[in-house]
Motif scaffolding. Structure first.
Motif, short mmCIF file in Angstrom:
data_model
loop_
_atom_site.label_atom_id
_atom_site.label_comp_id
_atom_site.label_asym_id
_atom_site.label_seq_id
_atom_site.Cartn_x
_atom_site.Cartn_y
_atom_site.Cartn_z
N ILE B 153 0.84 -1.21 0.00
CA ILE B 153 0.00 0.00 0.00
C ILE B 153 0.87 1.25 0.00
O ILE B 153 0.64 2.19 -0.77
CB ILE B 153 -0.93 -0.01 1.24
N LEU B 154 1.89 1.26 0.85
CA LEU B 154 2.76 2.45 0.94
C LEU B 154 3.51 2.66 -0.37
O LEU B 154 3.67 3.80 -0.82
CB LEU B 154 3.73 2.32 2.11
N LEU B 155 3.94 1.57 -0.99
CA LEU B 155 4.63 1.70 -2.28
C LEU B 155 3.70 2.32 -3.31
O LEU B 155 4.07 3.23 -4.05
CB LEU B 155 5.11 0.33 -2.75
N TYR B 156 2.45 1.83 -3.32
CA TYR B 156 1.45 2.33 -4.28
C TYR B 156 1.26 3.83 -4.11
O TYR B 156 1.34 4.59 -5.07
CB TYR B 156 0.14 1.58 -4.04
N TRP B 161 3.63 10.16 -5.28
CA TRP B 161 4.26 11.39 -4.81
C TRP B 161 5.35 11.86 -5.76
O TRP B 161 5.82 12.98 -5.67
CB TRP B 161 4.85 11.19 -3.40
N LEU B 162 5.76 10.95 -6.65
CA LEU B 162 6.77 11.33 -7.64
C LEU B 162 6.18 12.38 -8.58
O LEU B 162 4.97 12.45 -8.74
CB LEU B 162 7.16 10.11 -8.46
N PRO B 163 7.04 13.18 -9.21
CA PRO B 163 6.53 14.09 -10.24
C PRO B 163 5.84 13.27 -11.32
O PRO B 163 6.28 12.17 -11.66
CB PRO B 163 7.79 14.74 -10.80
N ARG B 164 4.74 13.80 -11.82
CA ARG B 164 3.87 13.07 -12.75
C ARG B 164 4.65 12.41 -13.90
O ARG B 164 4.38 11.28 -14.27
CB ARG B 164 2.86 14.07 -13.32
N SER B 169 8.05 6.06 -15.82
CA SER B 169 9.39 5.48 -15.99
C SER B 169 9.80 4.70 -14.74
O SER B 169 10.41 3.64 -14.85
CB SER B 169 10.43 6.56 -16.28
N CYS B 170 9.43 5.22 -13.56
CA CYS B 170 9.77 4.52 -12.32
C CYS B 170 9.07 3.17 -12.26
O CYS B 170 9.67 2.17 -11.88
CB CYS B 170 9.34 5.35 -11.12
N CYS B 171 7.79 3.16 -12.64
CA CYS B 171 7.04 1.91 -12.60
C CYS B 171 7.62 0.92 -13.62
O CYS B 171 7.71 -0.28 -13.33
CB CYS B 171 5.57 2.16 -12.91
N LEU B 172 8.00 1.44 -14.77
CA LEU B 172 8.61 0.56 -15.78
C LEU B 172 9.90 -0.05 -15.24
O LEU B 172 10.18 -1.23 -15.43
CB LEU B 172 8.92 1.35 -17.04
#
Lengths: 115, 269, 439
Positions: B153-156, B161-164, B169-172
């Motif tokens: 949940i916290l990761l989600y 909170w990352l810039p849009r 790219s982070c998820c990829l």
């Protein structure tokens, strides 16, 4: 273009066959390990260094057990009253503890690799 | 039994939670309703029930290495599905692509759950036959599940909170790590089954960060940390990462290529 | 899709769970280490006790429990044992703690060398039993933390819901606001975080209200001011007619243009008068049927010109209303029907009591309106484009807006439906029924 790809495919297939043949063909030593009352028998397995070994694990308990070892990088569930095969090695000389993940307080053992 | 059940459950839940969280972020960015998750969860549950009930037979397949082969196939399948997902989600928004994205998400989560919870089912089934172990085991399972789900949940939420512009790219990147982890674990399983040749050890970090420690367990579940990985595992890990990254890049490039003629058309108008 | 409440509850609960459970885990490990230490000490004491007993005393097992085993060795001779079956050394004779498997169990062993008697003493305790004992004690301490989480979750849910209530109240008030209600929102005991939002919304409402007022007043003033020059124009036109030859196209166009302009100005003025602020209340009880008769009589020649059949059906129906406004309403409905019905068509006006309402219905056999356009009909300057030759039909697009305004002033509901003819539209006005509306 397709001919080159076909050539490479054939080559890769041949290599794979040789590899598979090599791995299963060699006279791999077999070592027996029994699980009874959530204990490993024998507690200590001695195997020669730099040799691949086929571990035959026989679970004599009605409950499942999981053979696990961080040092050997092995993890496998053995259902109750069944047997299974785990390949380990080749390993350098040393001690490699293993345990039963489902009953770790009692099911403990180690592989000792001797030169 | 307590600590043991914490570690076992935590590891399985954490691996699944990581995948689910990242895919949920994609699904929310896409404004997709989260029904796909329900489908995936029920499919995974059914699959793991089927696998755990037949485990005794499955492990006798292929000369007693059925377990390794089945698990490794599922892990390789997850790697490929994630690569396909990366390709189709960075591509255009046609209905065909959208369907492919949904299929990839459902199938990868279902496979992941099948593998993870089959082990949990077998464990719980074994414990149920010994009532004296029941309370500590269930307490441990509760603690492990609690930690795993909380991290998910916290990761989600923290990904949002990352810039849009960084979220995708982070998820990829996370998907690439999961894919690498899966393909490396599958390779290890095939080595254990003697289907792949044993190779030399790449490094030994067992003294710095033992696998059998809480951070070690966490890292194992999150990025597939191993204290003594083999060369083949390293290669498989890198291959998994590169495959996902490449497919994601190909997908986005294809979208750009498709977009350009559209712009040209508009100019002519 | 994403909700503040869900975010707050899920993330707070996740953090709470994570910290508590990891702390519990640490506590468990530390306690277990302590317990191991304690048990080992106990084992050591047992070994010392056995060492100090005489050989005869230890021949008989000190306790019938089978969770403890011991052997005493002297010069490689077994001189005492807890069970006769234990003849082999349990473990190698190396002083210290270790583990060994025998009798189908795993044991914690201690090898102790007694200097006084030159004896080797081996004591063993069942690993699984002592572990289970320690664990059951520690899990009892951990369990409340686990069980507390659902309770904490319930409380967090209640608190977060309570904390977000002002926001929910505000959105509820905004949702329930009528479209033309521009009065400020008043929320009792406003939270400081929402003060600015509330303030901004109210300021916006005020600005919007005054802008709308200005617009209305401007329209009314302009229309009023335009009346005089238009009347003058009409007089001049009348005078001019004597001098222009009959059938002059330009003159006819000019006359029609001035006529249209006058109509528009009159309509604008009645639109203004029919707004709630300008409407002067002169409600009386009046007979809708008679009023319809009157209006039809006055406008009859318009329908005759187009060869349209106009009929009035129904009975005497009484409503509370303003005679002038209701006349305007009927006029507008009728001229609307007149304009959009092709020559030779049919128009039917019905007044009747239906349930708790007095229903005024004007039906025509015109081309009709598609249901998707129903909502647009009452908007200002809306002239539906699907009607053929729309430009040929005279009108300014205000008539039905005025109808709606007047109906609203009388608390009447307006609706549109297909007419009972083959084609066409029915405009239905439902007035609230007054006591004895129907004679």
């Amino acid at each position: 273009m397709t001919r080159i790809i076909r050539y490479y495919l054939r080559f890769a297939l041949a290599t794979l066959c040789i590899l598979l043949a090599q791995t299963s063909m060699a006279g791999t030593p077999v070592i027996e390990l029994r699980i009874k009352d959530h204990l490993f028998f024998p507690e200590t397995l001695e195997i020669p260094a730099d040799t691949k070994v086929k571990l035959l694990v026989i679970n004599e308990d009605p409950t499942p057990e999981e053979f696990e070892s961080y040092e050997l990088n092995r993890e496998k569930v053995i259902p109750g009253n069944r047997k299974t095969v785990i390949f380990i090695g080749p390993l350098p000389q040393g001690e490699y503890p293993f345990f039963g993940e489902f009953y770790p307080k009692t099911a403990q053992g180690k592989v000792v690799v001797t030169p | 039994m307590f600590l043991n059940s914490v570690v076992l459950i935590l590891q399985e839940i954490l691996e699944a939670a990581l995948l689910v969280s990242v895919l949920m972020v994609f699904s929310r960015l896409d404004e997709r309703r989260p029904y796909w998750l329900l489908t995936a969860l029920s499919a995974g549950f059914a699959g793991s029930l089927l696998l755990s009930l037949n485990m005794a037979n499955v492990s006798e397949w292929f000369d007693y290495v059925g377990q390794e082969v089945v698990n490794a196939s599922m892990q390789y399948a997850i790697t490929l599905l994630l690569a396909l997902f990366a390709f189709s989600m960075s591509g255009d928004r046609s209905p065909g692509r959208q369907r492919l994205v949904t299929i990839c998400m459902v199938a990868s989560v279902a496979f992941s759950l099948t593998r993870e919870s089959a082990e949990v089912f077998i464990y719980i089934e074994g414990v149920l036959s010994q009532p004296s172990h029941l309370q500590p085991t269930l307490t441990g399972a509760g603690i492990g599940a609690g930690i795993g789900i909380s991290v998910g949940i916290l990761l989600y939420y923290s990904l949002f909170w990352l810039p849009r512009c960084w979220i995708t790219s982070c998820c990829l990147l996370l998907l690439a790590l999961i894919a690498g982890n899966m393909s490396s674990q599958a390779t290890l399983l095939l080595t254990q089954a003697d289907w792949l040749p044993p190779t030399a050890i790449l490094w030994d970090s067992g003294h710095w960060l033992p696998e059998n420690s809480i951070p070690g367990h966490l890292l194992y579940a999150l990025v597939g940390y191993e204290a003594t990985p083999s060369v083949l595992q390293g290669v498989a890990y890198a291959a998994g990462i590169i495959l996902v990254a490449l497919m994601g890049w190909l997908g986005s490039r294809q979208r750009h290529l498709k977009r350009q003629p559209l712009l040209a058309d508009r100019k002519e108008d | 899709m994403s909700s503040i409440r869900l975010f707050l509850i899920a993330s707070i609960l996740a953090i709470l769970t994570l910290f508590n459970f990891v702390a519990a885990l640490q506590g468990y490990q530390a306690s277990l280490r302590e317990a191991e230490q304690l048990f080992d000490n106990q084992l050591y004491q047992t070994a010392k006790l056995i060492a100090n007993l005489h050989t005869e005393q230890i021949q008989t097992p000190p306790s019938p429990q089978n969770n403890l085993a011991y052997q005493v060795w002297h010069n490689n001779q077994l001189i005492a044992t807890s069970a006769p079956s234990l003849r082999q050394p349990i473990i190698e004779l190396l002083p210290g703690f270790d583990h060994a498997n025998f009798n189908g169990y795993r044991w914690r062993t201690l090898v102790f060398y007694d200097d006084n008697h030159n004896n080797w003493i081996i004591v063993a305790e069942r690993s699984d039993l002592r572990y289970m004992l320690a664990e059951s004690v520690i899990t009892q301490a951990v369990l409340p933390i686990l069980l507390g989480i659902p309770l904490a979750g319930l409380l967090i849910w209640l608190i977060v819901s309570r904390g977000l209530k002002p926001l929910r109240d505000l959105s509820e008030q905004l949702k329930n606001k009528q479209a033309n209600d521009l009065t400020p929102i008043a929320i009792p005991d406003l939270k400081s975080e929402l003060k600015q939002v509330n303030h901004s919304i109210n300021a916006l409402m005020r600005r919007l209200g005054s802008a709308l007022d200005r617009e209305k007043r401007f329209t009314a003033d302009a229309a009023h001011e335009l009346r005089t020059p238009i009347s003058a124009l009409k007089v001049q036109l009348h005078n001019l007619r004597e001098e222009v030859p009959q059938g002059n196209e330009a003159f006819a166009q000019l006359e029609a243009g001035v006529e249209r302009m006058q109509h528009l100005v009159e309509q604008l003025l009645s639109l203004y008068r029919s707004t709630p602020e300008e409407f002067s209340h002169q409600m009386t009880r009046l007979n809708l049927y008679e009023l319809a008769q009157e209006v039809i009589a006055n406008q009859h020649h318009d329908f005759e010109k187009c060869n349209q059949l106009l009929e009035l059906e129904g009975d005497n129906c009484f409503v509370e209303g303003d005679p002038f406004a209701l006349t305007t309403l009927l006029q507008n409905l009728l001229s609307n029907a007149n304009k959009y019905t092709p020559p030779g068509g049919q128009i039917r006006v019905t007044t009747e009591a239906v349930g708790g309402h007095i229903c005024l219905k004007v039906e025509d056999s015109g081309p009709g309106i598609s249901p998707t356009d129903y909502s647009k009909v009452f908007e200002r300057f809306q002239r539906l484009s699907h009607i053929k030759d729309v430009a040929a039909v005279q009108g300014c697009g205000l008539g039905l807006t005025i109808v709606k305004h007047i109906a609203d002033l009388h608390n009447a509901r307006t609706s549109i439906a297909p007419s009972s003819f083959d084609t066409g539209t029915a405009f239905i006005i439902l007035f609230p029924r007054t006591p004895d509306s129907h004679d």
